[in-house]
Design a protein around this motif. Structure first.
Motif, PDB file in Angstrom:
ATOM      1  N   VAL A   1       0.815  -1.310   0.098  1.00 46.05           N
ATOM      2  CA  VAL A   1      -0.132   0.008  -0.123  1.00 46.05           C
ATOM      3  C   VAL A   1       0.778   1.227  -0.036  1.00 46.05           C
TER       4      VAL A   1
ATOM      5  N   ALA B   1       0.898   5.662   0.382  1.00 41.81           N
ATOM      6  CA  ALA B   1      -0.205   6.453   0.979  1.00 41.81           C
ATOM      7  C   ALA B   1       0.830   7.956   0.606  1.00 41.81           C
TER       8      ALA B   1
ATOM      9  N   ARG C   1     -11.643   8.416   6.998  1.00 40.09           N
ATOM     10  CA  ARG C   1     -11.956   7.018   6.367  1.00 40.09           C
ATOM     11  C   ARG C   1     -13.319   6.779   6.577  1.00 40.09           C
TER      12      ARG C   1
ATOM     13  N   ARG D   1     -14.638   3.533   5.796  1.00 43.32           N
ATOM     14  CA  ARG D   1     -14.588   1.942   5.779  1.00 43.32           C
ATOM     15  C   ARG D   1     -13.382   1.597   6.095  1.00 43.32           C
TER      16      ARG D   1
ATOM     17  N   GLU E   1      -6.358   9.482   7.798  1.00 45.20           N
ATOM     18  CA  GLU E   1      -5.030   8.732   7.281  1.00 45.20           C
ATOM     19  C   GLU E   1      -4.433   9.557   5.993  1.00 45.20           C
ATOM     20  N   LEU E   2      -3.382   9.290   5.743  1.00 44.10           N
ATOM     21  CA  LEU E   2      -2.850   9.701   4.452  1.00 44.10           C
ATOM     22  C   LEU E   2      -3.484   8.819   3.356  1.00 44.10           C
TER      23      LEU E   2
ATOM     24  N   GLY F   1      -4.344   7.107   0.086  1.00 42.31           N
ATOM     25  CA  GLY F   1      -3.550   6.001  -0.904  1.00 42.31           C
ATOM     26  C   GLY F   1      -4.200   4.792  -1.016  1.00 42.31           C
TER      27      GLY F   1
ATOM     28  N   LYS G   1      -3.644   0.375  -2.856  1.00 44.22           N
ATOM     29  CA  LYS G   1      -2.760  -0.795  -3.195  1.00 44.22           C
ATOM     30  C   LYS G   1      -2.044  -0.583  -4.433  1.00 44.22           C
TER      31      LYS G   1
ATOM     32  N   LEU H   1       1.434  -7.795   4.025  1.00 42.03           N
ATOM     33  CA  LEU H   1       1.053  -6.375   4.106  1.00 42.03           C
ATOM     34  C   LEU H   1       2.125  -5.254   4.542  1.00 42.03           C
TER      35      LEU H   1
ATOM     36  N   LEU I   1       3.176  -0.990   4.034  1.00 40.96           N
ATOM     37  CA  LEU I   1       3.014   0.365   3.541  1.00 40.96           C
ATOM     38  C   LEU I   1       3.977   1.115   3.795  1.00 40.96           C
TER      39      LEU I   1
ATOM     40  N   VAL J   1      -5.482   6.579  11.853  1.00 40.53           N
ATOM     41  CA  VAL J   1      -5.477   5.249  11.388  1.00 40.53           C
ATOM     42  C   VAL J   1      -4.104   4.772  12.184  1.00 40.53           C
TER      43      VAL J   1
ATOM     44  N   ASN K   1      -1.905   2.470  11.642  1.00 41.81           N
ATOM     45  CA  ASN K   1      -0.752   2.300  10.659  1.00 41.81           C
ATOM     46  C   ASN K   1       0.014   3.647  10.465  1.00 41.81           C
ATOM     47  N   ASP K   2      -0.757   4.666  10.378  1.00 43.05           N
ATOM     48  CA  ASP K   2      -0.338   5.928   9.666  1.00 43.05           C
ATOM     49  C   ASP K   2       0.424   6.769  10.902  1.00 43.05           C
TER      50      ASP K   2
ATOM     51  N   TRP L   1       4.184   7.627  10.059  1.00 42.72           N
ATOM     52  CA  TRP L   1       4.479   8.941   9.327  1.00 42.72           C
ATOM     53  C   TRP L   1       3.821  10.165   9.893  1.00 42.72           C
TER      54      TRP L   1
HETATM   55  N1  DCM Z   1      -4.059   1.638   4.959  1.00 43.14           N
HETATM   56  C1  DCM Z   1      -3.575   2.311   6.067  1.00 43.14           C
HETATM   57  N2  DCM Z   1      -3.139   3.575   6.075  1.00 43.14           N
HETATM   58  C2  DCM Z   1      -3.332   4.272   4.758  1.00 43.14           C
HETATM   59  C3  DCM Z   1      -3.873   3.603   3.702  1.00 43.14           C
HETATM   60  C4  DCM Z   1      -4.315   2.382   4.062  1.00 43.14           C
HETATM   61  O1  DCM Z   1      -3.331   1.717   7.101  1.00 43.14           O
HETATM   62  N3  DCM Z   1      -2.978   5.640   4.870  1.00 43.14           N
HETATM   63  C5  DCM Z   1      -4.507   0.294   5.193  1.00 43.14           C
HETATM   64  C6  DCM Z   1      -6.035   0.043   5.441  1.00 43.14           C
HETATM   65  C7  DCM Z   1      -6.404  -1.226   4.470  1.00 43.14           C
HETATM   66  C8  DCM Z   1      -5.220  -1.386   3.440  1.00 43.14           C
HETATM   67  O2  DCM Z   1      -4.228  -0.298   3.957  1.00 43.14           O
HETATM   68  O3  DCM Z   1      -5.924  -2.486   5.457  1.00 43.14           O
HETATM   69  C9  DCM Z   1      -5.836  -1.178   2.073  1.00 43.14           C
HETATM   70  O4  DCM Z   1      -6.493   0.474   2.000  1.00 43.14           O
HETATM   71  P1  DCM Z   1      -7.612   0.750   1.352  1.00 43.14           P
HETATM   72  O5  DCM Z   1      -8.654   0.038   2.109  1.00 43.14           O
HETATM   73  O6  DCM Z   1      -7.724   2.033   1.314  1.00 43.14           O
HETATM   74  O7  DCM Z   1      -7.451   0.376  -0.178  1.00 43.14           O
END
Ligand code: DCM
Length: 135
Positions: free
Chosen positions: A7, A9, A23, A25, A34-35, A37, A39, A78, A80, A118, A120-121, A124
């Motif tokens: 992924v 971003a 987001r 969903r 989130e940033l 972005g 896949k 996965l 990112l 989010v 994961n973000d 960053w």
């Molecule tokens: N994702 C994330 N942070 C982002 C963009 C995406 O953690 N800035 C994660 C969410 C999903 C996967 O990546 O698990 C795919 O993203 P999407 O649902 O937006 O296609």
């Protein structure tokens, strides 16, 4: 491996502000920022994927710069990455997100502290905090 998902971003910075997208969903991430972005599809470079994703999600054309240092691997298969992006034409609008927002250092700090990013973000977000603060 074919089931490896990458992924990418976008860190869109403009005038000392960072673009964040809220987001819609899935349920567990809905409402979080989130940033924007998505896949990387087979045959695409990360930069190409980011240009396509930001066109689809934000309705703008961007040019892609260098990558941020943080690489996030939240689970096996996965990965990112985030890349800097500059808007070259158009005005952002939320095509797939609930809302968009430009934040300065204080705005980003508040979103981090209130658990509104989010997860994961966060790598960053913290990296970008430093850049927003030195301005
Ligand atoms: N994702 C994330 N942070 C982002 C963009 C995406 O953690 N800035 C994660 C969410 C999903 C996967 O990546 O698990 C795919 O993203 P999407 O649902 O937006 O296609």
């Amino acid at each position: 491996m074919t089931d490896e998902v990458l992924v990418v971003a976008g860190a869109v910075l403009d005038g000392g502000r960072l673009l964040l997208a809220q987001r819609d969903r899935p349920a567990e991430l809905a409402g979080l920022w989130e940033l924007p972005g998505g896949k990387v599809e087979p045959g695409e470079s990360p930069a190409q994927a980011l240009v396509r994703e930001l066109c689809e999600e934000l309705d703008v054309s961007v040019s892609v710069g260098d990558s941020l240092a943080g690489v996030v691997r939240p689970k096996p298969g996965l990965t990112l990455v985030a890349m800097r992006a500059t808007i070259v034409s158009g005005t952002v609008r939320a095509v797939e997100h609930r809302a968009l927002r430009w934040v300065d250092a204080d705005g980003l700090s508040e979103l981090i502290q209130t658990g509104s990013m989010v997860p994961n973000d966060l790598a960053w977000a913290r990296e970008l905090m430093g850049e927003l603060q030195v301005r």
